[in-house]
Motif scaffolding. Structure first.
Motif, PDB file in Angstrom:
ATOM      1  N   ASP A  53       0.837  -1.196   0.000  1.00  0.00           N
ATOM      2  CA  ASP A  53       0.000   0.000   0.000  1.00  0.00           C
ATOM      3  C   ASP A  53       0.877   1.254   0.000  1.00  0.00           C
ATOM      4  N   PRO A  54       0.708   2.171  -0.993  1.00  0.00           N
ATOM      5  CA  PRO A  54       1.572   3.355  -1.059  1.00  0.00           C
ATOM      6  C   PRO A  54       1.441   4.278   0.151  1.00  0.00           C
ATOM      7  N   LYS A  55       0.262   4.349   0.772  1.00  0.00           N
ATOM      8  CA  LYS A  55       0.087   5.197   1.950  1.00  0.00           C
ATOM      9  C   LYS A  55       0.931   4.681   3.116  1.00  0.00           C
ATOM     10  N   LYS A  56       0.945   3.359   3.285  1.00  0.00           N
ATOM     11  CA  LYS A  56       1.744   2.786   4.363  1.00  0.00           C
ATOM     12  C   LYS A  56       3.241   2.936   4.088  1.00  0.00           C
ATOM     13  N   ILE A  57       3.634   2.831   2.826  1.00  0.00           N
ATOM     14  CA  ILE A  57       5.043   3.016   2.463  1.00  0.00           C
ATOM     15  C   ILE A  57       5.475   4.449   2.758  1.00  0.00           C
ATOM     16  N   ASN A  58       4.638   5.419   2.379  1.00  0.00           N
ATOM     17  CA  ASN A  58       4.967   6.823   2.641  1.00  0.00           C
ATOM     18  C   ASN A  58       5.067   7.086   4.144  1.00  0.00           C
ATOM     19  N   LYS A  59       4.197   6.458   4.931  1.00  0.00           N
ATOM     20  CA  LYS A  59       4.233   6.631   6.375  1.00  0.00           C
ATOM     21  C   LYS A  59       5.540   6.080   6.957  1.00  0.00           C
ATOM     22  N   LEU A  60       5.965   4.916   6.463  1.00  0.00           N
ATOM     23  CA  LEU A  60       7.227   4.344   6.917  1.00  0.00           C
ATOM     24  C   LEU A  60       8.410   5.216   6.512  1.00  0.00           C
ATOM     25  N   GLN A  61       8.372   5.779   5.301  1.00  0.00           N
ATOM     26  CA  GLN A  61       9.463   6.635   4.844  1.00  0.00           C
ATOM     27  C   GLN A  61       9.526   7.926   5.645  1.00  0.00           C
ATOM     28  N   ARG A  62       8.380   8.484   6.005  1.00  0.00           N
ATOM     29  CA  ARG A  62       8.367   9.700   6.808  1.00  0.00           C
ATOM     30  C   ARG A  62       8.977   9.464   8.191  1.00  0.00           C
ATOM     31  N   LYS A  63       8.760   8.270   8.755  1.00  0.00           N
ATOM     32  CA  LYS A  63       9.335   7.946  10.048  1.00  0.00           C
ATOM     33  C   LYS A  63      10.857   7.847   9.963  1.00  0.00           C
ATOM     34  N   GLN A  64      11.354   7.390   8.803  1.00  0.00           N
ATOM     35  CA  GLN A  64      12.791   7.187   8.649  1.00  0.00           C
ATOM     36  C   GLN A  64      13.533   8.452   8.234  1.00  0.00           C
ATOM     37  N   LEU A  65      12.816   9.490   7.771  1.00  0.00           N
ATOM     38  CA  LEU A  65      13.470  10.724   7.344  1.00  0.00           C
ATOM     39  C   LEU A  65      14.088  11.451   8.529  1.00  0.00           C
ATOM     40  N   LYS A  66      15.231  12.078   8.285  1.00  0.00           N
ATOM     41  CA  LYS A  66      15.839  12.907   9.317  1.00  0.00           C
ATOM     42  C   LYS A  66      15.106  14.239   9.365  1.00  0.00           C
ATOM     43  N   ASP A  67      15.137  14.864  10.531  1.00  0.00           N
ATOM     44  CA  ASP A  67      14.461  16.135  10.731  1.00  0.00           C
ATOM     45  C   ASP A  67      15.342  17.246  10.166  1.00  0.00           C
ATOM     46  N   THR A  68      15.044  17.706   8.936  1.00  0.00           N
ATOM     47  CA  THR A  68      15.852  18.739   8.289  1.00  0.00           C
ATOM     48  C   THR A  68      14.960  19.859   7.773  1.00  0.00           C
ATOM     49  N   THR A  69      15.590  20.947   7.303  1.00  0.00           N
ATOM     50  CA  THR A  69      14.850  22.095   6.799  1.00  0.00           C
ATOM     51  C   THR A  69      14.413  21.916   5.357  1.00  0.00           C
ATOM     52  N   GLY A  70      15.075  21.073   4.605  1.00  0.00           N
ATOM     53  CA  GLY A  70      14.702  20.838   3.217  1.00  0.00           C
ATOM     54  C   GLY A  70      15.812  21.243   2.256  1.00  0.00           C
ATOM     55  N   LYS A  71      15.551  21.048   0.967  1.00  0.00           N
ATOM     56  CA  LYS A  71      16.573  21.308  -0.055  1.00  0.00           C
ATOM     57  C   LYS A  71      16.915  22.788  -0.173  1.00  0.00           C
ATOM     58  N   LYS A  72      15.932  23.665   0.029  1.00  0.00           N
ATOM     59  CA  LYS A  72      16.192  25.096  -0.131  1.00  0.00           C
ATOM     60  C   LYS A  72      17.133  25.634   0.941  1.00  0.00           C
ATOM     61  N   TRP A  73      17.201  24.957   2.072  1.00  0.00           N
ATOM     62  CA  TRP A  73      18.088  25.371   3.157  1.00  0.00           C
ATOM     63  C   TRP A  73      19.213  24.363   3.358  1.00  0.00           C
ATOM     64  N   PHE A  74      19.564  23.634   2.300  1.00  0.00           N
ATOM     65  CA  PHE A  74      20.706  22.722   2.268  1.00  0.00           C
ATOM     66  C   PHE A  74      20.626  21.620   3.314  1.00  0.00           C
ATOM     67  N   GLU A  75      19.420  21.120   3.544  1.00  0.00           N
ATOM     68  CA  GLU A  75      19.183  19.996   4.457  1.00  0.00           C
ATOM     69  C   GLU A  75      19.793  20.231   5.847  1.00  0.00           C
ATOM     70  N   MET A  76      19.633  21.432   6.370  1.00  0.00           N
ATOM     71  CA  MET A  76      20.158  21.744   7.700  1.00  0.00           C
ATOM     72  C   MET A  76      19.370  20.950   8.739  1.00  0.00           C
ATOM     73  N   SER A  77      20.092  20.195   9.553  1.00  0.00           N
ATOM     74  CA  SER A  77      19.416  19.343  10.528  1.00  0.00           C
ATOM     75  C   SER A  77      19.216  20.085  11.844  1.00  0.00           C
ATOM     76  N   ALA A  78      18.275  19.611  12.621  1.00  0.00           N
ATOM     77  CA  ALA A  78      17.999  20.207  13.932  1.00  0.00           C
ATOM     78  C   ALA A  78      19.020  19.662  14.926  1.00  0.00           C
ATOM     79  N   PRO A  79      19.833  20.528  15.544  1.00  0.00           N
ATOM     80  CA  PRO A  79      20.863  20.040  16.468  1.00  0.00           C
ATOM     81  C   PRO A  79      20.288  19.686  17.831  1.00  0.00           C
ATOM     82  N   ASN A  80      21.068  18.940  18.592  1.00  0.00           N
ATOM     83  CA  ASN A  80      20.695  18.642  19.972  1.00  0.00           C
ATOM     84  C   ASN A  80      20.958  19.883  20.818  1.00  0.00           C
ATOM     85  N   VAL A  81      19.964  20.310  21.563  1.00  0.00           N
ATOM     86  CA  VAL A  81      20.081  21.534  22.354  1.00  0.00           C
ATOM     87  C   VAL A  81      20.568  21.175  23.749  1.00  0.00           C
TER      88      VAL A  81
END
Length: 195
Positions: A53-81
């Motif tokens: 099921d594509p919806k379940k695949i997208n949900k799994l991929q979203r869980k595996q993505l790193k928390d970043t700002t996106g391509k426009k901000w050069f994939e800047m990740s959220a640091p540990n505070v």
């Protein structure tokens, strides 16, 4: 002759429950012996296969993505505070209070930023003698640097005393203390005069 250390033995031994009559009948309840237990319909040859099921695949991929700002901000990740970094961010938010001669635009958000990067300023060689901090003046955090600055220390002390004076005058405590002293003096005079 040197020993051959290039050989690596790999062993795959999945943690699967033993087949029993309860599993064959459709009862998929398992005790706390295996933490990797999945129902039999999700395992194929003992391995997890992603859903079709594509919806379940997208949900799994979203869980595996790193928390970043996106391509426009050069994939800047959220640091540990860390606590030190949190203090530095709070000081940067209050930077308009630090220097009385600089004025900054008021920040819209009341929370600390989620995405940011911290860097180190590297002075050019031409500023070696003119505009450089000595090793003694360099501090680890922005907080330490501000606390060691004499000009900031004097400004902060003056402002704190001004605020305390305003609050003391507004609360009327000084008037109450003066009246208390006057009454004590008058009582002392009356005691002295009565003897």
């Amino acid at each position: 002759m040197p020993e051959d250390k290039g050989t690596i033995d790999l062993l795959w031994n999945p943690k699967l429950p033993a087949l029993s009559s309860s599993l064959e009948k459709g009862n998929h309840k398992m005790g706390s012996t295996s933490s990797l237990w999945l129902p039999q319909n999700k395992l194929i040859d003992g391995l997890f296969v992603p859903p079709k099921d594509p919806k379940k695949i997208n949900k799994l991929q979203r869980k595996q993505l790193k928390d970043t700002t996106g391509k426009k901000w050069f994939e800047m990740s959220a640091p540990n505070v860390t606590p030190e970094l949190k203090k530095d961010l709070e000081i940067l938010k209050l930077r308009s209070v630090i220097d009385p001669k600089r004025h900054y635009k008021k920040s819209d958000s009341k929370t600390l930023p989620k995405y940011f990067q911290v860097g180190t300023v590297v002075e050019p060689v031409s500023e070696y003698f003119s505009n450089r901090l000595t090793r003694r003046q360099r501090k680890a955090t922005l907080t330490d640097e501000l606390l060691s600055d004499r000009g900031f220390h004097q400004y902060r002390k003056r402002k704190v005393s001004e605020i305390e004076d305003e609050r003391r005058a507004a609360s009327g405590v000084s008037k109450w203390r003066e009246k208390k002293k006057q009454t004590q003096v008058t009582q002392a005079y009356t005691l002295i005069s009565s003897r």
